[in-house]
Design a protein around this motif. Structure first.
Motif, mmCIF file in Angstrom:
data_model
loop_
_atom_site.group_PDB
_atom_site.id
_atom_site.type_symbol
_atom_site.label_atom_id
_atom_site.label_comp_id
_atom_site.label_asym_id
_atom_site.label_seq_id
_atom_site.Cartn_x
_atom_site.Cartn_y
_atom_site.Cartn_z
ATOM 1 N N GLU A 189 42.812 43.176 39.102
ATOM 2 C CA GLU A 189 43.110 42.471 40.350
ATOM 3 C C GLU A 189 44.547 41.973 40.257
ATOM 4 O O GLU A 189 44.938 41.399 39.231
ATOM 5 C CB GLU A 189 42.176 41.283 40.539
ATOM 6 N N PRO A 190 45.326 42.199 41.316
ATOM 7 C CA PRO A 190 44.983 42.897 42.564
ATOM 8 C C PRO A 190 44.990 44.419 42.371
ATOM 9 O O PRO A 190 45.712 44.939 41.525
ATOM 10 C CB PRO A 190 46.100 42.456 43.515
ATOM 11 N N ALA A 191 44.192 45.097 43.171
ATOM 12 C CA ALA A 191 44.137 46.563 43.134
ATOM 13 C C ALA A 191 43.365 47.045 44.340
ATOM 14 O O ALA A 191 42.518 46.337 44.887
ATOM 15 C CB ALA A 191 43.473 47.061 41.855
ATOM 16 N N ASP A 192 43.650 48.273 44.754
ATOM 17 C CA ASP A 192 42.855 48.902 45.802
ATOM 18 C C ASP A 192 41.479 49.238 45.241
ATOM 19 O O ASP A 192 41.351 49.608 44.067
ATOM 20 C CB ASP A 192 43.534 50.181 46.295
ATOM 21 N N PRO A 193 40.428 49.119 46.029
ATOM 22 C CA PRO A 193 39.079 49.449 45.550
ATOM 23 C C PRO A 193 39.003 50.894 45.074
ATOM 24 O O PRO A 193 39.575 51.796 45.680
ATOM 25 C CB PRO A 193 38.193 49.230 46.780
ATOM 26 N N VAL A 194 38.313 51.089 43.956
ATOM 27 C CA VAL A 194 38.113 52.431 43.401
ATOM 28 C C VAL A 194 36.707 52.886 43.773
ATOM 29 O O VAL A 194 35.723 52.238 43.388
ATOM 30 C CB VAL A 194 38.284 52.433 41.870
ATOM 31 N N PRO A 195 36.564 53.980 44.548
ATOM 32 C CA PRO A 195 35.219 54.427 44.942
ATOM 33 C C PRO A 195 34.413 54.887 43.734
ATOM 34 O O PRO A 195 34.937 55.551 42.831
ATOM 35 C CB PRO A 195 35.494 55.581 45.904
ATOM 36 N N LEU A 196 33.148 54.508 43.700
ATOM 37 C CA LEU A 196 32.238 54.904 42.636
ATOM 38 C C LEU A 196 31.279 55.971 43.137
ATOM 39 O O LEU A 196 30.946 55.998 44.329
ATOM 40 C CB LEU A 196 31.409 53.711 42.169
ATOM 41 N N PRO A 197 30.808 56.847 42.257
ATOM 42 C CA PRO A 197 29.734 57.762 42.665
ATOM 43 C C PRO A 197 28.532 56.954 43.158
ATOM 44 O O PRO A 197 28.222 55.888 42.605
ATOM 45 C CB PRO A 197 29.412 58.518 41.369
ATOM 46 N N SER A 198 27.847 57.438 44.143
ATOM 47 C CA SER A 198 26.733 56.688 44.750
ATOM 48 C C SER A 198 25.584 56.450 43.777
ATOM 49 O O SER A 198 24.794 55.517 43.959
ATOM 50 C CB SER A 198 26.216 57.442 45.980
ATOM 51 N N SER A 199 25.487 57.262 42.740
ATOM 52 C CA SER A 199 24.378 57.123 41.798
ATOM 53 C C SER A 199 24.662 56.124 40.684
ATOM 54 O O SER A 199 23.829 55.918 39.800
ATOM 55 C CB SER A 199 24.063 58.487 41.174
ATOM 56 N N VAL A 200 25.851 55.508 40.706
ATOM 57 C CA VAL A 200 26.279 54.634 39.604
ATOM 58 C C VAL A 200 26.439 53.207 40.096
ATOM 59 O O VAL A 200 26.952 52.960 41.192
ATOM 60 C CB VAL A 200 27.607 55.139 38.994
ATOM 61 N N SER A 201 25.992 52.250 39.286
ATOM 62 C CA SER A 201 26.210 50.828 39.542
ATOM 63 C C SER A 201 27.040 50.235 38.411
ATOM 64 O O SER A 201 27.046 50.751 37.285
ATOM 65 C CB SER A 201 24.877 50.079 39.634
ATOM 66 N N LEU A 202 27.747 49.146 38.723
ATOM 67 C CA LEU A 202 28.541 48.435 37.725
ATOM 68 C C LEU A 202 27.956 47.050 37.496
ATOM 69 O O LEU A 202 27.639 46.332 38.440
ATOM 70 C CB LEU A 202 29.994 48.286 38.175
ATOM 71 N N GLU A 203 27.836 46.659 36.233
ATOM 72 C CA GLU A 203 27.437 45.301 35.873
ATOM 73 C C GLU A 203 28.615 44.629 35.165
ATOM 74 O O GLU A 203 28.953 45.000 34.042
ATOM 75 C CB GLU A 203 26.226 45.311 34.947
ATOM 76 N N PRO A 204 29.280 43.658 35.805
ATOM 77 C CA PRO A 204 30.395 42.974 35.137
ATOM 78 C C PRO A 204 29.897 42.208 33.907
ATOM 79 O O PRO A 204 28.864 41.535 33.957
ATOM 80 C CB PRO A 204 30.919 42.012 36.211
ATOM 81 N N VAL A 205 30.632 42.326 32.804
ATOM 82 C CA VAL A 205 30.232 41.623 31.590
ATOM 83 C C VAL A 205 31.320 40.699 31.058
ATOM 84 O O VAL A 205 31.051 39.822 30.244
ATOM 85 C CB VAL A 205 29.792 42.611 30.483
ATOM 86 N N LEU A 206 32.568 40.872 31.510
ATOM 87 C CA LEU A 206 33.652 40.007 31.039
ATOM 88 C C LEU A 206 34.794 40.040 32.045
ATOM 89 O O LEU A 206 35.236 41.114 32.443
ATOM 90 C CB LEU A 206 34.171 40.475 29.671
ATOM 91 N N VAL A 207 35.266 38.858 32.440
ATOM 92 C CA VAL A 207 36.448 38.739 33.290
ATOM 93 C C VAL A 207 37.510 37.999 32.479
ATOM 94 O O VAL A 207 37.258 36.906 31.968
ATOM 95 C CB VAL A 207 36.153 37.972 34.592
ATOM 96 N N GLU A 208 38.681 38.591 32.353
ATOM 97 C CA GLU A 208 39.757 37.971 31.577
ATOM 98 C C GLU A 208 41.048 37.964 32.386
ATOM 99 O O GLU A 208 41.301 38.853 33.196
ATOM 100 C CB GLU A 208 39.975 38.714 30.263
ATOM 101 N N GLU A 209 41.852 36.941 32.175
ATOM 102 C CA GLU A 209 43.146 36.852 32.842
ATOM 103 C C GLU A 209 44.155 37.773 32.163
ATOM 104 O O GLU A 209 44.032 38.107 30.987
ATOM 105 C CB GLU A 209 43.663 35.412 32.804
ATOM 106 N N LEU A 210 45.159 38.163 32.924
ATOM 107 C CA LEU A 210 46.317 38.826 32.348
ATOM 108 C C LEU A 210 47.321 37.743 31.973
ATOM 109 O O LEU A 210 47.506 36.756 32.700
ATOM 110 C CB LEU A 210 46.948 39.800 33.348
ATOM 111 N N VAL A 211 47.967 37.909 30.832
ATOM 112 C CA VAL A 211 48.895 36.905 30.323
ATOM 113 C C VAL A 211 50.248 37.548 30.021
ATOM 114 O O VAL A 211 50.359 38.769 29.855
ATOM 115 C CB VAL A 211 48.358 36.232 29.045
ATOM 116 N N LEU A 212 51.258 36.716 29.960
ATOM 117 C CA LEU A 212 52.599 37.177 29.603
ATOM 118 C C LEU A 212 52.700 37.310 28.094
ATOM 119 O O LEU A 212 52.270 36.426 27.344
ATOM 120 C CB LEU A 212 53.641 36.184 30.096
ATOM 121 N N VAL A 213 53.267 38.428 27.628
ATOM 122 C CA VAL A 213 53.591 38.572 26.207
ATOM 123 C C VAL A 213 55.082 38.848 26.061
ATOM 124 O O VAL A 213 55.687 39.546 26.880
ATOM 125 C CB VAL A 213 52.762 39.685 25.518
#
Length: 305
Positions: A151-175
């Motif tokens: 994020e941010p990003a344009d939505p990526v279409p998934l095959p209709s037979s596939v579901s996604l289960e979010p397991v981890l959300v992490e921030e992007l950081v400066l290095v």
């Protein structure tokens, strides 16, 4: 009642002779294993281990508990096998897809836990850069895939037979390179402070990051080096060498082998979500069991980021 996981930790230390070696065997870090052992000692109401420079030895109470623990764990193992047969987990192969960061830093402890629980199920692991893993799940080439979106990003279409289960959300950081002025402070850095900074950019060959790169460009960061592969190890090495700054997932920043300065960004809207892709509505006992283990493992990872 004693926690079986903690009993297994005590037995592992007794067999390995040290907390460090036992932690490697079990897929824990030594501090995490020490915490489990400390909780077991509180449950027992007495010291079970004596730590010394050359390793760890059991106290009398520890030796007694290890003998009993082995019997309990053996019974639990037999019960697992019997339940696995009832649930359809007594054989077959679980095929997994992963991308490099998750495959190196998150997947191994889960694979180890799954193998201990279901030793009769064979495991196969293959590399898939997102979103290819989700398409491989849809095609039946693999059973589960670890994938990610930014994020941010344009939505990526998934095959209709596939579901996604979010397991981890992490921030992007400066290095940055070590000692860089931008990472001298631990407070959140406004993106406007990146104006004029040379940026190690991954946009040309990494469509998932185009929205992130556009946000950085809008803040005034100037692409200095274009990395045409999605390998964060290369990006971090270039940053460490002083060729520019970069914005990467926090897990990457915390686990890289190269020395870096790290600083969170304001307002924290640049993120990466790691998900597991699976076939919707399919009865798959091994895949379901693995997803349950993933939830627990990724939840612990999130608490340590």
């Amino acid at each position: 009642m004693y926690d079986p996981t903690r009993l297994a930790a005590l037995v592992a230390v007794a067999e390995a002779g040290s907390i460090t070696r036992a932690a490697e065997r079990l897929g824990y870090t030594p501090p995490a294993l020490s915490q489990q052992l400390a909780k077991l000692e509180r449950e027992a109401g007495t010291a079970l281990l004596v730590r010394h420079p050359r390793g760890t030895r059991l106290t009398g109470a520890g030796e007694l508990l290890v003998v009993r623990a082995r019997r309990v764990l053996d019974e639990l193992e037999r019960a697992r096998h019997e339940l696995a047969r009832l649930a359809g987990l007594a054989g077959g192969t679980l095929r997994l897809g992963t991308f490099p960061t998750a495959g190196i830093h998150l997947l191994p402890p889960v694979l180890s836990a799954f193998h201990r629980a279901y030793p009769d199920v064979e495991l196969a692991v293959a590399d898939y850069d997102p979103p290819a893993g989700a398409h491989a799940v849809a095609a039946g080439d693999i059973d589960l895939a670890l994938t990610h979106t930014y994020e941010p990003a344009d939505p990526v279409p998934l095959p209709s037979s596939v579901s996604l289960e979010p397991v981890l959300v992490e921030e992007l950081v400066l290095v940055t390179s070590p000692g860089h002025i931008l990472t001298a402070d631990a407070s959140r850095l406004p993106p406007s402070e990146l104006a004029g900074q040379p940026l190690i950019s991954m946009a040309p060959r990494h469509p998932a990051r185009r929205g992130v790169e556009a946000a950085l460009a809008a803040a005034g960061a100037t692409p200095a080096v274009l990395v045409e592969t999605p390998g964060y190890a290369v990006v971090c090495a270039l940053v460490s060498a002083g060729l520019g700054v970069a914005v990467v997932p926090e897990m990457v920043a915390r686990t890289t082998a190269t020395p870096l300065g790290v600083r969170p960004l304001e307002p924290g809207t640049l993120r990466r979500t790691i998900s597991v892709a699976y076939r919707t509505g399919e009865a798959a006992p091994a895949a379901d069991a693995f997803r349950a283990l993933l939830r627990g493992a990724f939840g612990r990872a999130a608490r340590h980021l």
